[in-house]
Every structure is written in C-alpha cells, then in structure tokens.
Scaffold this motif. Structure first.
Motif, PDB file in Angstrom:
ATOM      1  N   SER A 229       0.370  -0.997  -0.088  1.00 48.32           N
ATOM      2  CA  SER A 229      -0.034  -0.053  -0.255  1.00 48.32           C
ATOM      3  C   SER A 229       1.062   1.446  -0.166  1.00 48.32           C
ATOM      4  N   GLN A 230       2.380   0.816  -0.138  1.00 46.79           N
ATOM      5  CA  GLN A 230       3.187   2.429  -0.104  1.00 46.79           C
ATOM      6  C   GLN A 230       3.868   2.680  -0.611  1.00 46.79           C
ATOM      7  N   VAL A 231       3.220   1.617  -1.997  1.00 53.14           N
ATOM      8  CA  VAL A 231       4.084   2.071  -3.794  1.00 53.14           C
ATOM      9  C   VAL A 231       2.336   2.217  -4.195  1.00 53.14           C
ATOM     10  N   PRO A 232       3.012   3.375  -4.817  1.00 52.21           N
ATOM     11  CA  PRO A 232       1.645   4.478  -5.521  1.00 52.21           C
ATOM     12  C   PRO A 232       1.460   3.221  -6.994  1.00 52.21           C
ATOM     13  N   LEU A 233       2.354   3.070  -7.771  1.00 49.63           N
ATOM     14  CA  LEU A 233       2.093   2.195  -8.717  1.00 49.63           C
ATOM     15  C   LEU A 233       0.927   1.072  -8.078  1.00 49.63           C
ATOM     16  N   LEU A 234       0.802   0.371  -7.180  1.00 53.02           N
ATOM     17  CA  LEU A 234       0.597  -0.873  -6.851  1.00 53.02           C
ATOM     18  C   LEU A 234      -1.052  -0.657  -6.247  1.00 53.02           C
ATOM     19  N   ARG A 235      -0.662   1.019  -5.947  1.00 54.40           N
ATOM     20  CA  ARG A 235      -2.380   1.177  -5.275  1.00 54.40           C
ATOM     21  C   ARG A 235      -3.153   2.214  -6.227  1.00 54.40           C
ATOM     22  N   ASP A 236      -2.373   2.605  -7.656  1.00 54.30           N
ATOM     23  CA  ASP A 236      -3.540   3.523  -8.888  1.00 54.30           C
ATOM     24  C   ASP A 236      -3.662   1.689  -9.508  1.00 54.30           C
ATOM     25  N   LEU A 237      -3.040   0.355  -9.644  1.00 53.21           N
ATOM     26  CA  LEU A 237      -3.129  -0.760 -10.414  1.00 53.21           C
ATOM     27  C   LEU A 237      -4.762  -1.111  -9.724  1.00 53.21           C
ATOM     28  N   SER A 238      -4.572  -1.716  -8.409  1.00 48.62           N
ATOM     29  CA  SER A 238      -5.052  -2.633  -7.249  1.00 48.62           C
ATOM     30  C   SER A 238      -6.916  -1.981  -7.110  1.00 48.62           C
ATOM     31  N   THR A 239      -6.686  -0.087  -7.783  1.00 50.14           N
ATOM     32  CA  THR A 239      -7.587   0.718  -7.330  1.00 50.14           C
ATOM     33  C   THR A 239      -8.336   1.011  -8.368  1.00 50.14           C
ATOM     34  N   SER A 240      -8.496   0.701  -9.183  1.00 46.69           N
ATOM     35  CA  SER A 240      -8.691   1.115 -10.880  1.00 46.69           C
ATOM     36  C   SER A 240     -10.092   0.449 -10.520  1.00 46.69           C
TER      37      SER A 240
END
Length: 334
Positions: A229-240
């Motif tokens: 959850s502290q990796v911006p890319l993974l936050r963005d892709l997982s909540t798309s």
C-alpha cells in the motif's frame, strides 16, 4: 299379411348387407380389395404422446475449504462474520482491532498476486517491455479460462494492471515467466521477499494463486498489505475500477473484481480479492476510515457476496465501537 311382412323384412335386411360389407372393407381392407381413399375416410389413428424428461443432474457435493475442514467456521465472533478468518489492524499504531482465527494458515488464492506485483516492481523491470502470452501460461491447475488468448502481446505494465485489477491469471503467470531466470527464479524471489517481511507463515509455489499450496496467515497478509500500500503504482492499479485494453483489433473492457471500489462510503487505498474452492472467498484491503488507516484481511468466506458483506459489517462496527480491540478476538486451535 304375415307372409307379406316377413318378405318385406327379408328384403330390407338383404338391402342393408352390401353397405355393411363395404364399411367393413374400408376399415380393414385386405391387399386384394384395398380401395382408394376417395370412397371412404379412414378413422384417425390415435397417436401416443411421449414426454421425454431431462434426467436430473447428479448432485455433486461442494468441495470443502481448508477452513471448513479445520472447523474454523464453528468459531463465533461478535459480528457473526461468514469469513472464518478476519483481521483488522491500525496501520499507524499496529494495534489489532479485530482478530478471528489469526493463527490459521490457509490457501490465499489470488491474494498471491500482491506479492507477484511487488516482486515485479522491486525488480525494476521495464513496464513498457512487451510480453506475449504463451501455452505455458494456460491454467493446468484449475483449468480456468482467460480473455488473454495465447499470442496476446501486452506491455509488462498492462499485464500488471490486469493481474491486480481483474485478477487475470495468465497475466500474472506471464509476469513470473518473464522474470530474469524464469518462473522458478521468480517463485524463489517471492518466498525470499516474504521472509524479508517477516511473513513466517507464508509459502508460494506459483504467481497466480490457483494452487492451494500458496498459503499464508492473516497477520502475514497484513504485513504484505502494509508494504504494497506504500507503493503508489500498486495502489493505483489495484484500485482501478475498469480499463480498456487493445487485444488485437478489439478494445476489450476489464473491470475490478471488488465492488466496494464503487461504494462512496469506502476510501480504499489498495485491495485484492481471491477465490479458489480450497480457499473460499478472500479479500484484503488498506482503507481510511474515521481518521484511521486500517488494514483488513478476510479469508475463507462462505457465500457469493459474503466477503463484501463482512467488510461492510466491519466498517459499521468500527464506526460505532470506540475501543474495538477490547473484546474482538475469536479463535480456535488448529
């Protein structure tokens, strides 16, 4: 007179005989005397109606989850959750607010893809590099289908997006297969990262989660959610919530597997769902709620929408109970 009456009756009787004979011949003609249908109409033949009933499908008993076999669903909790494992952690203070069967080590299904994504990102591999789906990416574990046909070529970034948002198994497998050293090296990297994070109950054998041998505990998964959850890319892709991807000449729309992303009552920073028969319905999230950053883990939930319902029960409970952690522990020994 008697003689005349008798003669008259005899003539009438003889006159009636030809008609009677003809009727008998028309109803049951022999080969020699059969006459055309013009002279008489044959009585309608009675047709028997036969109704063919579809045989009842055999009743196939549902495959029990690992949690059901272990009796984890028999443990009561204050919220009557359908998930046999539930865990809620304050991300900033590490305070455990809710815990149900935290010691259970269970299959985690596609929650696996969070570690897959983390290993890919931390390897620093180019997200623009083209990756092609091959026969090696076909699911031979559960024989699931995929919208990514063999021969489909996407960038690593697109594969990562589909793996996290739409839980695309072929995308996740292709990511692991295209890791330096191949799939075996990738799985080794997954397990090494788990050990680095202190995930001592966790073990991976492949990058999709289709294998029931990919296992972890709620506390371990909370550690994984905390890091990813502290990796911006993974936050963005997982909540798309959705994405259109060019597959050949077609634009194909993919959607998130988590309906809570469309719910305005939720502020979700990272999420991943999962399901295989052995694991039941699974869900992990990082979400902001009432001024707190929370990590939520739900494993082995029974029912089609039960993991979402459990998350909703938890949200409402956390909003109404000031000191949630005091009486929110339920567990059984495995």
């Amino acid at each position: 007179m008697k003689t005349f009456a008798a003669a008259f009756l005899s003539l009438a009787f003889l006159a009636a005989l030809p008609g009677a004979a003809t009727a008998a011949a028309d109803s049951t003609p022999s080969k020699a005397t059969r006459t055309p249908a013009k002279t008489a109409t044959a009585p309608a033949r009675k047709v028997r109606s036969v109704v063919l009933r579809k045989a009842a499908a055999p009743v196939i008993p549902a495959v029990p989850t690992f949690g059901q076999v272990a009796g984890l669903h028999q443990v009561d909790d204050p919220l009557a959750l359908k998930s046999s494992v539930a865990y809620v952690l304050d991300q900033d203070t590490n305070e455990v607010l809710f815990s149900k069967n935290p010691q259970a080590v269970l299959p985690i299904a596609s929650i696996t893809k969070l570690m897959t994504a983390l290993v890919v990102v931390e390897a620093g591999l180019s997200l623009d590099e083209k990756i092609t789906v091959t026969d090696d990416d076909i699911d031979t574990e559960k024989f699931t289908r995929s919208r990514l046909a063999v021969g489909t070529t996407l960038t690593r970034g697109e594969m990562l997006h589909l793996a996290l948002m739409a839980s695309e198994n072929r995308a996740a497998h292709a990511l692991g297969r295209n890791y330096p050293g191949g799939l075996e090296a990738f799985v080794d990297a997954m397990n090494a990262k788990a050990q680095t994070l202190g995930m001592s109950d966790t073990h991976y054998v492949e990058p999709t989660g289709l294998s029931s041998r990919n296992q972890s505990s709620a506390a371990d998964l909370a550690k994984l959610v905390n890091v990813t959850s502290q990796v911006p890319l993974l936050r963005d892709l997982s909540t798309s919530r959705e994405a259109r991807v060019a597959l050949g000449k077609r634009l194909v729309q993919f959607r998130s597997t988590n309906g809570l992303l469309s719910n305005p009552l939720w502020d979700i920073g990272l999420q991943k769902t999962g399901f295989i028969n052995e694991a039941g319905k699974c869900l992990v999230m990082q979400a902001s709620m009432a001024g707190r950053k929370l990590i939520m883990v739900f494993l082995d939930s029974s029912g089609k929408a039960s993991r979402i319902a459990d998350a909703e029960r938890m949200r409402k409970w956390l909003a109404t109970v000031p000191d949630a952690g005091q009486a929110a522990t339920a567990s059984t020994k495995l």
